[in-house]
Design an enzyme around this catalytic site. Structure first.
Site, short mmCIF file in Angstrom:
data_model
loop_
_atom_site.label_atom_id
_atom_site.label_comp_id
_atom_site.label_asym_id
_atom_site.label_seq_id
_atom_site.Cartn_x
_atom_site.Cartn_y
_atom_site.Cartn_z
NE ARG A 90 -10.58 8.02 2.67
CZ ARG A 90 -9.49 8.43 3.32
NH1 ARG A 90 -8.31 7.85 3.10
NH2 ARG A 90 -9.55 9.44 4.17
CG ASP A 125 -4.77 12.50 -1.20
OD1 ASP A 125 -3.81 13.27 -1.32
OD2 ASP A 125 -4.81 11.59 -0.36
CG ASP A 131 -3.02 12.99 4.38
OD1 ASP A 131 -3.71 12.08 4.88
OD2 ASP A 131 -2.96 13.24 3.15
CG ASN A 175 -7.11 3.05 7.16
OD1 ASN A 175 -6.00 2.64 7.49
ND2 ASN A 175 -7.41 4.34 7.14
CE1 TYR A 190 -2.40 3.38 2.20
CE2 TYR A 190 -3.75 2.44 0.46
CZ TYR A 190 -3.49 3.47 1.34
OH TYR A 190 -4.30 4.57 1.37
CD GLU A 210 -10.36 6.63 6.57
OE1 GLU A 210 -9.42 7.42 6.67
OE2 GLU A 210 -10.21 5.38 6.67
CG HIS A 236 -7.85 4.70 -1.80
ND1 HIS A 236 -7.90 5.97 -1.25
CD2 HIS A 236 -6.86 4.04 -1.14
CE1 HIS A 236 -6.99 6.06 -0.31
NE2 HIS A 236 -6.33 4.93 -0.23
CG ASP A 253 -4.37 8.01 -0.21
OD1 ASP A 253 -4.15 8.29 0.98
OD2 ASP A 253 -5.30 8.52 -0.87
CD GLU A 298 -9.55 11.21 0.49
OE1 GLU A 298 -8.73 10.28 0.57
OE2 GLU A 298 -9.51 12.21 1.21
CB CYS A 356 -5.91 12.13 8.52
SG CYS A 356 -6.26 10.58 9.39
C1 LIG Z 1 -5.20 5.77 4.71
C2 LIG Z 1 -4.80 7.25 4.64
O1 LIG Z 1 -5.64 7.91 3.71
C3 LIG Z 1 -3.40 7.40 4.17
O2 LIG Z 1 -3.12 8.48 3.56
O3 LIG Z 1 -2.57 6.52 4.45
C4 LIG Z 1 -4.87 7.95 6.03
C5 LIG Z 1 -4.07 7.20 7.06
C6 LIG Z 1 -3.79 8.04 8.32
O4 LIG Z 1 -3.68 9.27 8.20
O5 LIG Z 1 -3.68 7.45 9.41
C7 LIG Z 1 -6.35 8.07 6.40
O6 LIG Z 1 -6.95 9.10 6.00
O7 LIG Z 1 -6.87 7.16 7.06
MG LIG Z 2 -4.70 9.30 2.58
#
Ligand SMILES: C[C@](O)(C(=O)O)[C@H](CC(=O)O)C(=O)O
Ligand SMILES: [Mg+2]
Length: 299
Positions: free
Chosen positions: A161, A91, A62, A213, A48, A191, A116, A89, A118, A126
């Site tokens: 997602r 986004d 993020d 996740n 991943y 999520e 994926h 990912d 979202e 996040c």
């Molecule tokens: C899965 C996720 O989108 C990611 O970017 O890895 C994040 C993981 C995290 O920030 O813990 C998420 O949005 O869950």
């Molecule tokens: Mg992410």
């Protein structure tokens, strides 16, 4: 030696075959190409590639600051390192539906097995943080339709997602998941589910693979692979775990340096030189020049 011996189309086909078995596939998150190689050596099913990790790697939060060029470029470096399928990912897809279409084709070109997209608004955050907002159904479905339209390889996995559970509850998540599948999603990433029962509810609502996740310090309990398999989950990711472990170890090493002026006391905690050389298949480069690996490493 060098890179994967399996081309992207073959990785994607093999990934689809594994998904069709219904067994739980385990995809730890790589934070660089070397860690992807380690994931493969440890026998996991895939790699991943986390958006949070790619942004943190650049020292950024993020919140959608990474560019498609950066994500596709780094994902290509990671994907080419193993014979495993890699999913990345993407986004919110880097813009409008036409941008999502370009994202899919760039990620296919990068050798990924899937991605994926979202349904958060931009700027995203996040999915395990409070205060999230999601786009309306029409926008969420347009993103997935654009992705499905753009794909050239039918085996490239387009996962939708949805972050809507945190905004409008589980019933809204089940309803949106069904619509996303109707719009062309091959798999669903619900999520920040709060319980195994919630995962089971999404599992029952759609007839495509479902991802769990298992990210630390968020909204989801960290269920075991056995627990997730028991409710029919098909892919589990630990997106940021290896980065968190590595940075924790690096922090402790720097503290030791500050305290002791050397890392001699930490040697047993380190990956040995011989382990690193084995992982990067150093000796295989003698294929080109027998003088490359003409030394021994004391273990
Ligand atoms: C899965 C996720 O989108 C990611 O970017 O890895 C994040 C993981 C995290 O920030 O813990 C998420 O949005 O869950
Ligand atoms: Mg992410």
């Amino acid at each position: 030696m060098l890179y994967s011996q399996t081309d992207a189309a073959a990785k994607r086909a093999a990934f689809r075959d594994r998904l069709a078995t219904g067994e739980l596939l385990q995809f730890p998150g790589a934070f660089n190409p070397l860690s992807a190689r380690l994931i493969e050596r440890k026998g996991f099913d895939g790699v991943y590639i986390s958006g949070a990790v790619l942004s943190a790697d650049l020292g950024l939060p993020d919140i959608g600051l990474t560019t498609l060029t950066e994500v596709a470029g780094r994902a290509a470096q990671i994907a080419r390192t193993t014979d495993l399928p890699a999913i990345v990912d993407a986004d919110t897809g880097f813009g409008e539906p036409m941008n999502v279409a370009r994202t899919i084709q760039e990620l296919e070109n990068a050798g990924l097995a899937g991605t994926h997209i979202e349904d958060q608004v931009n700027p995203k955050r996040c999915g395990h943080l409070d205060g999230k907002q999601v786009v309306d159904d029409e926008t969420a479905l347009k993103r997935i339709r654009a992705a499905a339209d753009a794909r050239r390889d039918p085996n490239f996995l387009i996962m939708a997602r949805t972050d809507i559970r945190a905004v409008d509850g589980l019933d809204a998540a089940k309803d949106r998941a069904k619509k996303l599948v109707d719009a062309g999603a091959d798999a669903i990433f619900p999520e920040a589910m709060r319980s195994l029962d919630e995962f089971a509810a999404i599992r029952a609502a759609v007839d495509v693979p479902v991802l769990a996740n298992m990210t630390e310090f968020g909204k989801s309990e960290l269920f075991t692979t056995e627990q997730l398999a028991s409710v029919g989950i098909n892919i589990v990711i630990w997106p940021v775990s290896l980065l968190r472990m590595a940075m924790g170890a690096a922090s402790r090493a720097l503290d030791t340096l500050n305290e002791q002026g050397a890392l001699t006391s930490q040697l047993d905690a380190m990956q040995h030189r011989s382990e690193l050389y084995d992982l990067i298949d150093y000796e295989s480069y003698n294929h080109f020049d027998a003088t490359i690996f003409n030394f021994t490493v004391e273990k």
